[in-house]
Design an enzyme around this catalytic site. Structure first.
Site, PDB file in Angstrom:
ATOM      1  N   PHE A  59      -2.085  -0.976 -10.182  1.00 46.81           N
ATOM      2  CA  PHE A  59      -2.477  -2.028  -9.450  1.00 46.81           C
ATOM      3  C   PHE A  59      -3.844  -2.525 -10.014  1.00 46.81           C
ATOM      4  O   PHE A  59      -3.816  -3.567  -9.486  1.00 46.81           O
ATOM      5  CB  PHE A  59      -2.367  -1.781  -7.674  1.00 46.81           C
ATOM      6  CG  PHE A  59      -3.021  -0.526  -7.304  1.00 46.81           C
ATOM      7  CD1 PHE A  59      -4.530  -0.680  -7.557  1.00 46.81           C
ATOM      8  CD2 PHE A  59      -2.309   0.816  -6.722  1.00 46.81           C
ATOM      9  CE1 PHE A  59      -5.375   0.497  -6.937  1.00 46.81           C
ATOM     10  CE2 PHE A  59      -2.874   1.495  -5.928  1.00 46.81           C
ATOM     11  CZ  PHE A  59      -4.480   1.525  -6.427  1.00 46.81           C
ATOM     12  N   LYS A 108       0.728  -1.134  -0.391  1.00 52.98           N
ATOM     13  CA  LYS A 108      -0.438   0.248   0.299  1.00 52.98           C
ATOM     14  C   LYS A 108       0.903   0.999   0.321  1.00 52.98           C
ATOM     15  O   LYS A 108       1.816   1.842   0.530  1.00 52.98           O
ATOM     16  CB  LYS A 108      -0.929  -0.043   1.439  1.00 52.98           C
ATOM     17  CG  LYS A 108      -1.702   1.163   1.635  1.00 52.98           C
ATOM     18  CD  LYS A 108      -2.848   0.932   2.382  1.00 52.98           C
ATOM     19  CE  LYS A 108      -3.781   2.179   1.988  1.00 52.98           C
ATOM     20  NZ  LYS A 108      -4.200   3.437   1.719  1.00 52.98           N
TER      21      LYS A 108
END
Lengths: 582, 246
Positions: A341, A250
């Protein structure tokens, strides 16, 4: 349709704060709107186009005052006095409009189209003569309007219409007006991929349910990004995912949508704002690196040290936002890498209904990492030891933590939704409260002692997305630097309203009501049951809501809209989670 | 095609007159002459002009056409010349070419769609007075520092213009014998914004007569002539919306 018909509805809406009544009034307006429907959906939001088109009126209160002075033979000073008394430029324009004794030679028929077209002209006029043009258009509208009309027209162009209806209420009203079946899920999904109420309105009016159901991502139109839920431990996540998930870093950067169609490349923030201007380097690097006809990718832009490759914290990238000058220098000093992503669209085809593993595969097949674009680092495992090691590694590499991504067949891309397909895990979840919250300022209390002249505390609310209200949740008084504290009165000055705004739900009455527009990130010690606050009222305990103890400001979130704030539902989840771990 | 020769005096009078209400104007170039209507942004004042082709020493127009101009640009061309000059104007695609002696200047035409075509309101009154513009202007100037509005009154015996404020008062009375003509079927009075009125009257040559007609709380209509010319002249009309008395 005549603009006076809209004015009449606006006046009705001002008399109520009940959401059902607001929805009814809007629905009846939409039914009568005819060909003006699309424009009306923008006007009731005080706009001329969907947010992402960045249409701004570019007219200051000062210019309006000048125009009012010009037309009324009152001095600017006298008008300022009236404004000070009313606290609202719309009411001031009403007052002056009713006093104008000068008649025009002729009046234009004040139709919705006439007002919309003139406002568009006003917004579009730019260059050194633009102030004069804007004043003339406004004067023109003023002479053609009734005092009530000009009140709302003035509020629209000064960005203070504030009818207390958010997008969700408008969408509900459209459904009420044009559909006898409940397609709200399909509409919500369509809106999340194509956040233009005018577009949805026309589809509903034409009863084009098929197109609503098939609305997916469209290159160059920003979509609402998919969001992650959160859990307190990797074990919990693994269980929730049924051991079917991948884990990605993240990254601590700026959520970035990159769209390409033909030769045009645009970049949008998670707030659907176009930020291509702020990231000309990303645009150019993408153009130089890849040859796609059309594509939409989702990722995080992170600044890095060009000498070491080390990732910089998020704050460094925000230095670049809102800057138009010196961007070339900054992009050399603070280059940016976009970690991709997800992919939503490729060469004419929507990919959002493919499961995540297939979308990831498409990314891997089409992208080779370079200095500016890399695929998010990830592993696929359900071994807690391996995931824990991966998490530690993410922190060492300058990330916030990890995101688990469901790998089942159901793992589609859900625009705008926080769901259990993605679950985030951050380091600070282990201490005190699981995560910071984004709360909305709804009121302020005058400061005393050292804080005289500033605010002593702010009344903060969560967003209840089910009934579109802001529910009081905590009183915030710590975490401010002196500089920030004393700049708040200025920051709030044009958001102060005389009475409680329609969408605000609170028992506590602040010294000053603030129209819900500012979002702040807040940390706290604990969520407790409280009879004083309205957040989740009657949900946990009768005659009580939830409150946040020891709140502390982390930062102001200019990138978030009030409707992006932490929802009451999420706070209830956090409250339950907190009880479980005690 | 459009090609004409116009005296500087006439061109200047046209541009100055339009300049009292607008900075850009749309001209209708017809077979028999030029007409233009211009209204100020608040729709309070309107100027209409009719330019007959007979006052132009050359006028070659094969079909009616509209052209829109930035008046400031025309003014700067007028400044280049002396009042006895005349100039030749030719339309060349989206430009207008001005030739004055040794100088040739081209200015670009504005987009016709961007300039509003005002609706000319139907205004008619049977009551009117004709007077030297210089007399009328005196009364307006006297009122200038008193108020921003002036009340005009017409009776069977005289025409008067009066302004009042809390502190001061100004009044001009022109008895019947000082008026060139007077037709009044019953006393009428109406107030008008002074600033526009004064700007307009100042733009009319001092030796001209003007015809003023109005009704109570009704637009003011002033007819006048402009420019040089013996048989035919430029015909002008000015409309001004009333100001209601409180």
């Amino acid at each position: 349709m005549l603009f006076s018909e809209i004015t009449a509805k606006f006046m009705e809406m001002e008399k109520t704060t009940k959401r059902l009544e607001l929805t009814d009034i809007l629905a009846s307006l939409f039914k009568d709107a005819g060909d003006d429907l699309k424009n009306i959906t923008y006007l009731i939001q005080g706009k001329l186009a969907p947010d992402y088109e960045n249409t701004e009126f570019g007219i200051s209160d000062k210019i309006i005052i000048k125009a009012l002075s010009n037309i009324s033979s009152l001095s600017e000073e006298e008008i300022n006095k009236i404004l000070y008394k009313n606290g609202d430029l719309g009411t001031t324009a009403y007052e002056i409009g009713s006093k104008i004794r000068q008649r025009p030679l002729f009046k234009e028929n004040l139709t919705v189209k006439y007002v919309y077209d003139n406002l568009t002209l006003l917004a579009r006029s730019s260059g050194h003569e633009s102030t004069k043009t804007k004043i003339n258009i406004y004067k023109n509208l003023l002479m053609d309007s009734s005092p009530d009309d000009i009140k709302y027209i003035t509020r629209i162009i000064t960005g203070k219409l504030r009818l207390g209806v958010a997008n969700s209420t408008i969408l509900d009203s459209l459904v009420l007006a044009f559909s006898d079946k409940d397609y709200s899920d399909a509409i919500e999904t369509a809106y999340n991929f194509h956040p233009d109420i005018g577009y949805i309105a026309l589809l509903l009016k034409n009863n084009d349910i098929e197109r609503i159901k098939n609305t997916g991502p469209d290159p160059l139109i920003p979509f609402k990004v998919m969001l992650a839920e959160r859990l307190k431990s990797i074990k919990d996540i693994n269980e929730k995912m049924n051991h079917n998930s991948a884990y990605e870093y993240k990254y601590d950067g700026l959520r970035t949508e990159l769209h390409k169609k033909g030769d045009v490349i645009k970049i949008f923030s998670r707030g659907l704002e176009e930020t291509t201007m702020n990231f000309p380097d990303i645009q150019k690097n993408f153009k130089d690196s890849y040859k796609f006809d059309s594509i939409i990718i989702d990722g995080e832009s992170v600044p890095y040290n060009p000498d070491t490759g080390e990732l910089y914290p998020f704050q460094m990238v925000s230095q670049r936002r809102g800057r138009k000058y010196g961007i070339t220098e900054i992009s050399k000093e603070i280059p940016i890498v976009m970690f991709i992503f997800d992919i939503l669209y490729l060469n004419g085809k929507s990919l959002v209904n493919l499961p995540y593993p297939e979308r990831r595969k498409i990314l891997e097949d089409n992208f080779n990492d370079n200095d500016y674009f890399k695929l998010a680092t990830r592993i696929v495992s359900d071994d807690e030891n391996i995931i824990n090691k991966f998490f530690e590694e993410s922190i060492e590499n300058g990330c916030e933590g990890i995101v688990a991504k469901n790998t089942s067949d159901e793992s589609v891309y859900r625009a705008g939704a926080r769901g259990w397909l993605w679950i985030k895990f951050k380091r600070d979840y282990e201490k005190e409260l699981a995560d910071s919250m984004d709360l909305v300022v709804i009121g302020a209390f005058n400061g005393h002692g050292r804080r005289t002249g500033a605010y002593g505390a702010l009344l903060m609310a969560s967003y209840n997305d089910e009934n579109d209200t802001f529910e009081s949740f905590t009183k915030l008084g710590t975490g401010f630097t002196d500089e920030l504290l004393f700049s708040l009165p200025e920051m709030f000055s044009d958001k102060i309203v005389m009475k409680k705004p329609a969408r605000v739900n609170t028992k506590i009455v602040p010294d000053v009501w603030i129209y819900p527009e500012i979002v702040m990130e807040i940390n706290g010690a604990e969520i407790t049951v409280s009879p004083a606050h309205k957040c989740a009222y009657n949900l946990i305990e009768k005659d009580s809501g939830l409150a946040l103890r020891f709140p502390r400001l982390v930062k102001i979130r200019n990138d978030k809209k009030p409707e992006d704030a932490t929802t009451t539902k999420e706070i209830v989840e956090l409250f339950k989670m907190q009880k479980k771990t005690k | 095609m459009i090609r004409m020769n116009i005296s500087i005096k006439n061109l200047k009078d046209i541009v100055d007159m339009l300049g009292t209400v607008v900075t850009e104007a749309k001209f209708k170039i017809g077979i028999n002459g030029i007409s233009v209507n211009a209204v100020d942004p608040a729709h309070v004042a309107m100027v209409s002009l009719e330019v007959p082709k007979s006052i132009l020493s050359e006028y070659d127009v094969d079909s009616e056409e509209e052209i829109s101009l930035d008046l400031e640009k025309v003014k700067s061309i007028i400044k280049l010349s002396s009042s006895n000059d005349s100039l030749t104007i030719t339309k060349d695609k989206d430009k207008l070419k001005f030739e004055i002696g040794t100088i040739i200047k081209s200015i670009s035409l504005l987009d016709n769609d961007q300039i509003t075509t005002p609706r000319v309101p139907q205004v008619a009154s049977d009551d009117y007075a004709v007077m030297p513009k210089s007399e009328f202007e005196k009364g307006l100037r006297a009122a200038e520092d008193v108020s921003d509005a002036i009340r005009l009154t017409l009776t069977a015996d005289n025409f008067s213009a009066k302004s009042t404020s809390d502190a001061d008062e100004s009044e001009m009375i022109l008895p019947k014998d000082l008026l060139k003509e007077l037709v009044c079927n019953g006393a009428i009075k109406s107030s008008y914004p002074l600033e526009y009125l004064l700007k307009l009257v100042k733009s009319i040559s001092s030796n001209e007569d003007i015809k003023i007609s109005f009704k109570s709380d009704y637009p003011l209509n002033i007819e006048f002539s402009l420019g040089s010319g013996t048989s035919e002249r430029i015909k002008g009309r000015f409309l001004l919306a009333p100001r209601m008395e409180s």
